[in-house]
Design a protein around this motif. Structure first.
Motif, PDB file in Angstrom:
ATOM      1  N   ALA A  62       0.808  -1.219   0.000  1.00 49.26           N
ATOM      2  CA  ALA A  62       0.000   0.000   0.000  1.00 49.26           C
ATOM      3  C   ALA A  62       0.841   1.269   0.000  1.00 49.26           C
ATOM      4  N   GLY A  63       2.126   1.158   0.375  1.00 46.99           N
ATOM      5  CA  GLY A  63       2.961   2.345   0.406  1.00 46.99           C
ATOM      6  C   GLY A  63       4.400   1.997   0.711  1.00 46.99           C
ATOM      7  N   GLN A  64       5.254   3.025   0.635  1.00 43.50           N
ATOM      8  CA  GLN A  64       6.672   2.803   0.904  1.00 43.50           C
ATOM      9  C   GLN A  64       7.344   4.095   1.313  1.00 43.50           C
ATOM     10  N   ALA A  65       8.372   3.949   2.126  1.00 45.85           N
ATOM     11  CA  ALA A  65       9.231   5.064   2.523  1.00 45.85           C
ATOM     12  C   ALA A  65      10.646   4.669   2.124  1.00 45.85           C
ATOM     13  N   GLY A  84      -6.140   8.840   2.431  1.00 45.64           N
ATOM     14  CA  GLY A  84      -7.164   9.347   3.331  1.00 45.64           C
ATOM     15  C   GLY A  84      -7.462   8.475   4.526  1.00 45.64           C
ATOM     16  N   GLN A  85      -6.618   7.471   4.790  1.00 44.33           N
ATOM     17  CA  GLN A  85      -6.857   6.556   5.898  1.00 44.33           C
ATOM     18  C   GLN A  85      -5.820   6.703   7.008  1.00 44.33           C
ATOM     19  N   GLY A  86      -4.938   7.691   6.881  1.00 44.98           N
ATOM     20  CA  GLY A  86      -3.905   7.887   7.892  1.00 44.98           C
ATOM     21  C   GLY A  86      -2.750   6.908   7.780  1.00 44.98           C
ATOM     22  N   LEU A  87      -2.679   6.194   6.672  1.00 46.72           N
ATOM     23  CA  LEU A  87      -1.637   5.174   6.521  1.00 46.72           C
ATOM     24  C   LEU A  87      -0.255   5.783   6.311  1.00 46.72           C
ATOM     25  N   GLY A  88      -0.191   6.975   5.735  1.00 46.85           N
ATOM     26  CA  GLY A  88       1.098   7.642   5.569  1.00 46.85           C
ATOM     27  C   GLY A  88       1.736   7.930   6.919  1.00 46.85           C
ATOM     28  N   SER A  89       0.934   8.354   7.870  1.00 49.28           N
ATOM     29  CA  SER A  89       1.451   8.619   9.216  1.00 49.28           C
ATOM     30  C   SER A  89       1.895   7.334   9.910  1.00 49.28           C
ATOM     31  N   TYR A 146      14.959  14.118   4.194  1.00 45.59           N
ATOM     32  CA  TYR A 146      14.887  14.900   2.962  1.00 45.59           C
ATOM     33  C   TYR A 146      13.463  14.906   2.410  1.00 45.59           C
ATOM     34  N   CYS A 147      12.738  13.841   2.642  1.00 51.20           N
ATOM     35  CA  CYS A 147      11.370  13.704   2.149  1.00 51.20           C
ATOM     36  C   CYS A 147      10.454  14.727   2.842  1.00 51.20           C
ATOM     37  N   PRO A 148       9.714  15.532   2.067  1.00 51.70           N
ATOM     38  CA  PRO A 148       8.825  16.528   2.671  1.00 51.70           C
ATOM     39  C   PRO A 148       7.776  15.924   3.609  1.00 51.70           C
ATOM     40  N   PHE A 149       7.269  14.736   3.297  1.00 53.45           N
ATOM     41  CA  PHE A 149       6.271  14.113   4.166  1.00 53.45           C
ATOM     42  C   PHE A 149       6.902  13.726   5.498  1.00 53.45           C
ATOM     43  N   ILE A 150       8.085  13.137   5.469  1.00 56.77           N
ATOM     44  CA  ILE A 150       8.789  12.758   6.695  1.00 56.77           C
ATOM     45  C   ILE A 150       9.141  14.006   7.499  1.00 56.77           C
TER      46      ILE A 150
END
Length: 104
Positions: A26-29, A51-56, A76-80
């Motif tokens: 579903a995702g990756q960092a 929209g499910q809070g999975l990034g956090s 370096y990643c803006p989300f992080i």
């Protein structure tokens, strides 16, 4: 879906943390190991899971794992970066990049 609990695993061969929902990626960092530390360079969650809070969840578990390995986190990643600016429990493990740093 039988298993809907998000699971985050470190895939060292691919230099990324992976967020799994059941058997679906579903995702990756993505990260790079550098002399300065573990540089987080890109994070994304598939649109189907947005929209499910999975990034956090991905950010928190990835950063906690890196910290538990006594790694210096270089965001370096803006989300992080945004996550770390809102959550200060890992401040002791973070080395903020300066303008002179070049991306991993």
């Amino acid at each position: 879906m039988a298993d809907t609990e998000p699971k985050v695993v470190r895939n060292e061969a691919a230099n990324r943390y992976e967020l799994w929902m059941g058997d679906t990626l579903a995702g990756q960092a993505e990260y790079k190991l550098t002399e300065a530390g573990t540089a987080f360079v890109h994070t994304e969650v598939d649109d189907a899971f947005s929209g499910q809070g999975l990034g956090s969840i991905l950010a928190r578990r990835s950063l906690e794992d890196a910290a538990s390995r006594d790694e210096v986190i270089v965001p370096y990643c803006p989300f992080i970066q945004a996550y770390l600016k809102r959550h200060h429990d890992l401040d002791a493990h973070v080395q903020w990049p300066t303008p002179k740093h070049q991306r991993g």
